[in-house]
Design a protein around this motif. Sequence first.
Motif, PDB file in Angstrom:
ATOM      1  N   LEU A  50       0.849  -1.196   0.000  1.00 37.39           N
ATOM      2  CA  LEU A  50       0.000   0.000   0.000  1.00 37.39           C
ATOM      3  C   LEU A  50       0.876   1.235   0.000  1.00 37.39           C
ATOM      4  N   ARG A  51       0.412   2.275  -0.679  1.00 38.73           N
ATOM      5  CA  ARG A  51       1.047   3.592  -0.586  1.00 38.73           C
ATOM      6  C   ARG A  51       0.330   4.390   0.480  1.00 38.73           C
ATOM      7  N   MET A  52       1.017   5.353   1.048  1.00 38.74           N
ATOM      8  CA  MET A  52       0.371   6.269   1.970  1.00 38.74           C
ATOM      9  C   MET A  52      -0.768   6.961   1.239  1.00 38.74           C
ATOM     10  N   GLY A  53      -1.931   7.051   1.900  1.00 42.12           N
ATOM     11  CA  GLY A  53      -3.072   7.712   1.288  1.00 42.12           C
ATOM     12  C   GLY A  53      -4.056   6.721   0.705  1.00 42.12           C
ATOM     13  N   GLU A  54      -4.739   7.158  -0.355  1.00 40.45           N
ATOM     14  CA  GLU A  54      -5.812   6.371  -0.962  1.00 40.45           C
ATOM     15  C   GLU A  54      -5.263   5.387  -1.996  1.00 40.45           C
ATOM     16  N   ASN A  55      -5.610   4.124  -1.854  1.00 39.63           N
ATOM     17  CA  ASN A  55      -5.218   3.068  -2.792  1.00 39.63           C
ATOM     18  C   ASN A  55      -6.495   2.454  -3.349  1.00 39.63           C
ATOM     19  N   MET A  56      -6.647   2.444  -4.672  1.00 43.15           N
ATOM     20  CA  MET A  56      -7.852   1.900  -5.296  1.00 43.15           C
ATOM     21  C   MET A  56      -7.559   0.536  -5.916  1.00 43.15           C
ATOM     22  N   ASP A  57      -8.542  -0.366  -5.869  1.00 42.78           N
ATOM     23  CA  ASP A  57      -8.459  -1.702  -6.468  1.00 42.78           C
ATOM     24  C   ASP A  57      -7.158  -2.409  -6.095  1.00 42.78           C
ATOM     25  N   VAL A  58      -6.989  -2.664  -4.803  1.00 40.01           N
ATOM     26  CA  VAL A  58      -5.789  -3.333  -4.293  1.00 40.01           C
ATOM     27  C   VAL A  58      -6.005  -4.836  -4.374  1.00 40.01           C
ATOM     28  N   ALA A  59      -5.140  -5.529  -5.115  1.00 41.22           N
ATOM     29  CA  ALA A  59      -5.278  -6.973  -5.325  1.00 41.22           C
ATOM     30  C   ALA A  59      -4.144  -7.724  -4.637  1.00 41.22           C
ATOM     31  N   ALA A  60      -4.500  -8.745  -3.853  1.00 44.04           N
ATOM     32  CA  ALA A  60      -3.513  -9.598  -3.190  1.00 44.04           C
ATOM     33  C   ALA A  60      -3.616 -11.002  -3.771  1.00 44.04           C
ATOM     34  N   ILE A  61      -2.489 -11.561  -4.183  1.00 40.39           N
ATOM     35  CA  ILE A  61      -2.457 -12.933  -4.683  1.00 40.39           C
ATOM     36  C   ILE A  61      -2.500 -13.862  -3.475  1.00 40.39           C
ATOM     37  N   LEU A  62      -3.440 -14.797  -3.504  1.00 41.38           N
ATOM     38  CA  LEU A  62      -3.580 -15.747  -2.393  1.00 41.38           C
ATOM     39  C   LEU A  62      -2.472 -16.795  -2.469  1.00 41.38           C
ATOM     40  N   GLN A  63      -1.894 -17.117  -1.308  1.00 40.56           N
ATOM     41  CA  GLN A  63      -0.767 -18.042  -1.262  1.00 40.56           C
ATOM     42  C   GLN A  63      -1.196 -19.469  -0.949  1.00 40.56           C
ATOM     43  N   GLU A  64      -2.487 -19.662  -0.751  1.00 37.23           N
ATOM     44  CA  GLU A  64      -3.015 -21.006  -0.569  1.00 37.23           C
ATOM     45  C   GLU A  64      -4.473 -21.016  -1.010  1.00 37.23           C
ATOM     46  N   GLU A  65      -5.018 -22.199  -1.159  1.00 32.96           N
ATOM     47  CA  GLU A  65      -6.399 -22.371  -1.614  1.00 32.96           C
ATOM     48  C   GLU A  65      -7.376 -21.747  -0.619  1.00 32.96           C
ATOM     49  N   VAL A  66      -8.327 -20.986  -1.134  1.00 33.86           N
ATOM     50  CA  VAL A  66      -9.420 -20.438  -0.328  1.00 33.86           C
ATOM     51  C   VAL A  66     -10.709 -20.934  -0.963  1.00 33.86           C
ATOM     52  N   ALA A  67     -11.526 -21.627  -0.171  1.00 33.90           N
ATOM     53  CA  ALA A  67     -12.753 -22.234  -0.690  1.00 33.90           C
ATOM     54  C   ALA A  67     -13.922 -21.270  -0.600  1.00 33.90           C
ATOM     55  N   SER A  68     -14.914 -21.501  -1.444  1.00 34.40           N
ATOM     56  CA  SER A  68     -16.150 -20.736  -1.391  1.00 34.40           C
ATOM     57  C   SER A  68     -16.751 -20.890   0.011  1.00 34.40           C
ATOM     58  N   GLY A  69     -17.155 -19.777   0.608  1.00 31.78           N
ATOM     59  CA  GLY A  69     -17.697 -19.792   1.964  1.00 31.78           C
ATOM     60  C   GLY A  69     -16.680 -19.456   3.040  1.00 31.78           C
ATOM     61  N   ASP A  70     -15.375 -19.526   2.714  1.00 37.75           N
ATOM     62  CA  ASP A  70     -14.339 -19.148   3.684  1.00 37.75           C
ATOM     63  C   ASP A  70     -14.419 -17.649   3.949  1.00 37.75           C
ATOM     64  N   MET A  71     -14.183 -17.261   5.206  1.00 36.87           N
ATOM     65  CA  MET A  71     -14.167 -15.842   5.569  1.00 36.87           C
ATOM     66  C   MET A  71     -12.728 -15.333   5.562  1.00 36.87           C
ATOM     67  N   LEU A  72     -12.555 -14.141   5.000  1.00 30.68           N
ATOM     68  CA  LEU A  72     -11.238 -13.503   4.935  1.00 30.68           C
ATOM     69  C   LEU A  72     -11.316 -12.114   5.549  1.00 30.68           C
ATOM     70  N   MET A  73     -10.275 -11.737   6.264  1.00 29.92           N
ATOM     71  CA  MET A  73     -10.178 -10.416   6.890  1.00 29.92           C
ATOM     72  C   MET A  73      -9.082  -9.643   6.164  1.00 29.92           C
ATOM     73  N   LEU A  74      -9.461  -8.532   5.533  1.00 27.85           N
ATOM     74  CA  LEU A  74      -8.509  -7.667   4.834  1.00 27.85           C
ATOM     75  C   LEU A  74      -8.134  -6.540   5.792  1.00 27.85           C
ATOM     76  N   MET A  75      -6.864  -6.461   6.145  1.00 29.41           N
ATOM     77  CA  MET A  75      -6.416  -5.589   7.232  1.00 29.41           C
ATOM     78  C   MET A  75      -5.227  -4.740   6.803  1.00 29.41           C
ATOM     79  N   VAL A  76      -5.164  -3.507   7.310  1.00 29.97           N
ATOM     80  CA  VAL A  76      -4.022  -2.628   7.045  1.00 29.97           C
ATOM     81  C   VAL A  76      -2.922  -2.910   8.077  1.00 29.97           C
ATOM     82  N   HIS A  77      -1.734  -3.233   7.558  1.00 31.87           N
ATOM     83  CA  HIS A  77      -0.542  -3.420   8.386  1.00 31.87           C
ATOM     84  C   HIS A  77       0.463  -2.332   8.044  1.00 31.87           C
ATOM     85  N   SER A  78       1.372  -2.048   8.973  1.00 27.07           N
ATOM     86  CA  SER A  78       2.398  -1.024   8.753  1.00 27.07           C
ATOM     87  C   SER A  78       3.638  -1.633   8.105  1.00 27.07           C
ATOM     88  N   GLU A  79       4.586  -0.781   7.839  1.00 27.87           N
ATOM     89  CA  GLU A  79       5.898  -1.194   7.314  1.00 27.87           C
ATOM     90  C   GLU A  79       6.940  -0.959   8.419  1.00 27.87           C
TER      91      GLU A  79
END
Length: 114
Positions: A50-79
């Motif tokens: 992430l850049r400081m400020g507003e980031n639009m359409d941020v995409a993260a490549i999943l590193q393992e299989e995520v099944a339909s119905g699984d819950m995911l938490m998208l969280m801001v972490h620092s550097e």
Amino acid sequence: MAPMVEAADQDVSNGVVSATKVVAPANGWMVVHRTDAEMKPGPVVGYAPLRMGENMDVAAILQEEVASGDMLMLMVHSEDGGMSTGVFEYTLGATEDGPIKPDGNLVMTTITAQ
């Protein structure tokens, strides 16, 4: 602008999870944690810079299989606190590149994989 994550339930069968908009107080990471009905952040399954400020359409490549119905938490972490800038160094419970907590609250949203 207050830090925030905006995302909706989505199809992740392509191996990617996206946030529509992320506002970060400084350069850092959008981190994808597994979670469940208890809403506790679990293991990390993906992340994106992430850049400081507003980031639009941020995409993260999943590193393992995520099944339909699984819950995911998208969280801001620092550097902050790691050995290298630009390298994601967090592991669950560590302080390196850990979650930001303005006013003691995590900056995150939860989605369900479709």
